[in-house]
Structure formats: structure tokens, C-alpha cells
Enzyme design. Structure first.
Site, PDB file in Angstrom:
ATOM      1  CD  GLN A 168      -2.905  -1.124   2.335  1.00 42.02           C
ATOM      2  OE1 GLN A 168      -2.725  -0.383   3.294  1.00 42.02           O
ATOM      3  NE2 GLN A 168      -3.888  -2.006   2.285  1.00 42.02           N
ATOM      4  CG  ASP A 323      -3.871  -9.571   3.474  1.00 35.88           C
ATOM      5  OD1 ASP A 323      -3.448  -8.897   4.438  1.00 35.88           O
ATOM      6  OD2 ASP A 323      -4.175  -9.065   2.380  1.00 35.88           O
TER       7      ASP A 323
HETATM    8  C1  S3P Z   1      -2.729  -4.653   0.231  1.00 38.87           C
HETATM    9  C2  S3P Z   1      -1.529  -4.730   0.884  1.00 38.87           C
HETATM   10  C3  S3P Z   1      -1.358  -5.339   2.214  1.00 38.87           C
HETATM   11  C4  S3P Z   1      -2.555  -6.195   2.591  1.00 38.87           C
HETATM   12  C5  S3P Z   1      -3.866  -5.529   2.273  1.00 38.87           C
HETATM   13  C6  S3P Z   1      -3.966  -5.190   0.797  1.00 38.87           C
HETATM   14  C7  S3P Z   1      -2.765  -4.021  -1.103  1.00 38.87           C
HETATM   15  O1  S3P Z   1      -1.216  -4.308   3.166  1.00 38.87           O
HETATM   16  O2  S3P Z   1      -2.495  -6.521   3.956  1.00 38.87           O
HETATM   17  O3  S3P Z   1      -4.953  -6.374   2.610  1.00 38.87           O
HETATM   18  O4  S3P Z   1      -3.755  -4.205  -1.833  1.00 38.87           O
HETATM   19  O5  S3P Z   1      -1.805  -3.337  -1.441  1.00 38.87           O
HETATM   20  P1  S3P Z   1       0.223  -3.616   3.452  1.00 38.87           P
HETATM   21  O6  S3P Z   1       0.612  -2.871   2.274  1.00 38.87           O
HETATM   22  O7  S3P Z   1      -0.037  -2.710   4.629  1.00 38.87           O
HETATM   23  O8  S3P Z   1       1.128  -4.743   3.803  1.00 38.87           O
END
Ligand code: S3P
Length: 439
Positions: A168, A323
Site C-alpha cells: 500500500q 493476509d
Molecule cells: C494490500 C496490501 C497489504 C494487505 C492488504 C492489501 C494491497 O497491506 O495486507 O490487505 O492491496 O496493497 P500492506 O501494504 O499494509 O502490507
């Protein structure tokens, strides 16, 4: 209240709706180009509705016909500042990815969300975006995020060394980088999911990915965006969501006599760490690769009930199954022997403190589990006893507990199960279709 009773073998073949991460990205990235994008097998769920509502607020029109999303992209320069705050609901992906776009297009906007989302850490994007020249404020590093437009014509080129691997954060910075005056470089300590890089590259962006390996040190993962290329609209059929498949894989692995095939599911290796963990535990799982769609590998997964053995999970594998720990914990509880998870402190910052939620709820159904700062320890050979459980407002905790209910000695009753609709609205109907008894 949802009641899951001990189950007969689960049997059948399922096809899942599109991946959550890819659905978010496809909708948002389509808004950034001029022209019409067409995305098939789009996930219509709570969190992706948050993204679609946000797009409407910044002047982008879309339509969803069955599972086909059409987005009429405006280009970065065509987005408009909304008169009222954007509500990102429970969706951190919506908030963090959209923040990169708000910075890139210089919008004046407030990004807000549910109480749960307001408690999640945002300095991980706020500070880097400020470094690139965005005007953004967040009291205590939490939402609401207040953007006050931009006085300069571009953001600055920048290099970031992230403390925690996060797709993210990486995506937020890559999106901001689309409006930068030079390359944006992000180094991560682990292999976070690379959907954004694959999708942006398929749209025409110039990206580099490197693994940096210094003798005696753990590998680091570098992503560089070179801005300037014009991006093209998206035409893509999204593969099924591996993180949703994970619950069905677990359900089949732990329910004696089960045999399940999941077709056309996403097999991006930055997402499929759970398969590696289950295989190392002795799971009977076969994977048929079927090819790629816009750079995303997909295929069929065949699973059979298996007597699993406990393992130790740490390091880069944690990132590749970030996840999946709620459902992994249920399978590992039933395995022969101990399972230990370390290096997973990031789980405390998800939709709930997942280390604590997993431990508390599994203990409530008679499973022997100990909480660590950065993971947990399961004794294995568990016999869950059923009872009333609370998913803590976390869709993945609710679905993991439902899996445990399939093999408990008496039913598991799940409070507030509607939260499942945030990511996998078809979960309960799918389990029932495979033979589970759910009331
Ligand atoms: C996601 C990244 C992950 C994941 C989330 C979705 C994404 O989070 O846990 O459910 O779509 O980029 P982080 O980037 O905080 O690890």
C-alpha cells in the site's frame, strides 16, 4: 449470528470473483488515464465500493454491469476536488492508494473513514508524500488526511527506504511518482505484493524491479518508477482472489474426505506464500498454471484433505502470506506438532490487531495458542470445541473462525458476521454449495 456446524466432506469446483487488490488498483489506475477501461470479474464488495464511491467524488464516472466495471478515466489533470470529505469506510487500500493520487493531481480533499480506519497508521504515507512536496496534514499520523492542493507544478523525485514491506505504501508513492520531476525509488525489506508494478507496466509505465543482495545481509527489494510515459486504458479480466481462496483451501485441508478445485485464481508469487507454507506442512495441493493476464499469473488449485505437520514461519514468507495468518492459524492448530510464527508484528496493524484477535478467539474455542510480540505459538493436535466467537470487526478473522467451525465438536457461532461482505460476499454461499452446514 452465524452458526457453523461440524461438516460433511466439502466437494466441488468453484470460480471466485476478482482479486481485491487488483480490483482496487484497476478501478483507480483506470481513472488516471484518459479514455474508457473495461475490467471483467471485478470484485463487488464493501471495500471496493469504498474505492468506487471515492472515484465518483473526484469526478470519475463508472458503471458496474454484473461483474464488468467500465471506468471513464479523466487523466490525472482532469480529477476534481470534492466539496466534502471522501469516506474510505474500512478500506486502508482505498485511503493509502488514493492519497498518492491526491498528491499527484494536487487535489484539495479530506480522506476519512471508519473508526477502525482512523486508528491505523498513516505516517508511513504522510511523511514520504510531504518529502515529495505534497501539502498534507494528519493529526497524530492518523486519518482524516487533509490535502490542501499544491503550489508547484510537479512533485519531487525521491528515494525511500521503508522500514516495513508494504504494497500500500509502495503503491501510494509510485502513484505520487507519476507527477514527479524524476524517478521515485522505493526499497523494501521484504517482497510485498507487486500488482501495481505489473499493472502500471502493462499500461505503459516505465518501471524497474531489482533484488539488492549485499553479502551477509538479508535481500532488499527495489522498485523504481521513471515518470513521463503516457498510460493507456486497461482491458483485463481479473483472476480470482487468492486471499479468498485461502479460506476454502483451509476448509478443504482440515475437513476429512474433502476434495476441492478452485479455477482461475491469481497465482502471483508475491501472494501465494500460504501455498508454500501448506506444502511444507504436507498438504495435498496441486497447482495448474494457465498463463497470464496483463502480467498477472493465474491457474487452478486442487486441494484434498490432508493431515498437516506443524512448521516455523518467519522472514520473507511472512510478507508473501501477510493476509493469510488467520486462516493459517486454524490449519496449524489442527496439525500434528508445534507451529511457530515470528517476524509478523505488522499483523497488529491490520483490520484488527490480528495476533491478538487470532489468539483470543482460538483460545475461546479450546485451542492452545500463545501470543508473542511478533507472532504466535500453537501446540498443534487441537480439537476445537465450538462456542460463541467475536471477529473483532475483521473479515478475515470471521472467515477463519468459520473454517474452524467445520471441524469443531459442537457448532461455532460468529457474532456480527456481516463483516465478511467487506472482501468475500460469496463466502458463506460458496461453503454451503460445497456441502457445509451453516445456519
Ligand atoms: C494490500 C496490501 C497489504 C494487505 C492488504 C492489501 C494491497 O497491506 O495486507 O490487505 O492491496 O496493497 P500492506 O501494504 O499494509 O502490507
Amino acid at each position: 449470528m452465524l452458526k457453523i456446524s461440524p461438516s460433511a466432506p466439502l466437494k466441488g469446483t468453484v470460480v471466485l470473483t476478482g482479486d481485491k487488490s487488483l480490483s482496487h488498483r484497476a478501478a483507480l489506475f483506470a481513472a488516471l488515464v484518459t479514455g474508457e477501461s473495461r475490467i471483467e470479474n471485478f470484485l463487488d464488495a464493501g471495500v471496493t465500493r469504498s474505492m468506487l464511491n471515492a472515484l465518483e467524488k473526484i469526478g470519475v464516472s463508472w458503471s458496474l454491469d454484473e461483474d464488468v466495471l467500465t471506468v471513464h478515466g479523466k487523466g490525472l489533470a482532469g480529477l476534481t476536488s470534492p466539496a466534502s470529505p471522501i469516506n474510505c469506510g474500512n478500506s486502508a487500500t482505498t485511503m493509502r492508494l488514493l492519497a498518492g493520487v491526491c498528491a499527484a493531481s494536487g487535489l484539495s480533499v479530506v480522506l476519512d473513514g471508519s473508526d477502525g480506519l482512523r486508528s491505523r497508521p498513516m505516517n508511513r504515507i504522510v511523511l514520504p508524500l510531504k518529502k515529495m512536496g505534497a501539502t498534507i496534514n494528519a493529526v497524530n499520523g492518523q486519518a482524516p488526511l487533509v490535502f490542501s492542493g499544491r503550489s508547484t507544478s510537479t512533485l519531487s523525485s525521491a528515494s525511500f527506504n521503508l522500514e516495513v514491506a508494504s504494497a500500500q505504501v509502495k503503491t501510494c508513492l509510485l502513484l505520487a511518482g507519476l507527477a514527479a520531476d524524476g524517478p521515485v525509488r522505493i526499497i523494501e525489506p521484504g517482497p510485498s505484493r507487486d500488482h501495481s508494478e505489473r499493472m502500471l507496466a502493462a499500461m505503459g509505465a516505465r518501471l524497474e524491479k531489482n533484488v539488492l543482495q549485499e553479502f551477509g545481509h538479508p535481500a532488499k527489494f527495489e522498485t523504481i518508477l521513471h515518470p513521463g510515459n503516457e498510460l493507456n486504458p486497461i482491458r483485463m479480466k481479473l483472476p480470482g482472489d487468492f486471499s479468498s481462496a485461502a479460506f476454502l483451501i483451509t476448509a478443504a485441508l482440515i475437513t476429512p474426505g474433502s476434495e476441492l478445485t478452485i479455477r482461475n485464481v491469481g497465482l502471483n508469487p508475491t501472494r501465494t506464500g500460504l501455498l508454500d507454507a501448506f506444502m511444507a506442512m504436507g498438504a495435498h495441493i496441486d497447482v495448474d498454471d494457465k498463463g497470464e493476464q496483463n502480467g498477472e499469473p493465474y491457474g487452478d488449485i486442487h486441494v484434498q484433505y490432508s493431515q498437516l505437520r506443524g512448521i516455523s514461519v518467519r522472514g520473507p514468507l511472512v510478507v508473501r502470506m501477510i493476509d493469510e495468518f488467520p486462516t493459517f492459524a486454524v490449519a496449524a492448530a489442527l496439525a500434528e506438532g508445534e507451529t511457530v510464527v515470528h517476524d509478523a508484528g505488522e499483523l497488529r496493524l491490520k483490520e484488527s490487531d490480528r495476533i491478538h484477535s487470532i489468539c483470543k478467539q482460538l483460545k475461546a474455542i479450546g485451542i492452545n495458542i500463545k501470543e508473542h510480540d511478533d507472532g504466535f505459538h500453537l501446540s498443534g493436535n487441537a480439537s476445537p470445541v465450538g462456542g460463541i466467537v467475536e471477529p473483532q470487526g475483521d473479515h478475515r478473522i470471521a472467515m477463519a473462525l468459520a473454517c474452524a467451525g467445520l471441524v469443531s465438536s459442537s457448532p461455532i457461532q460468529i457474532n456480527n458476521p456481516k463483516i465478511i461482505h467487506e472482501s468475500f460476499p460469496e463466502f458463506i454461499p460458496t461453503l454451503i454449495g460445497l456441502g457445509a452446514t451453516i445456519g
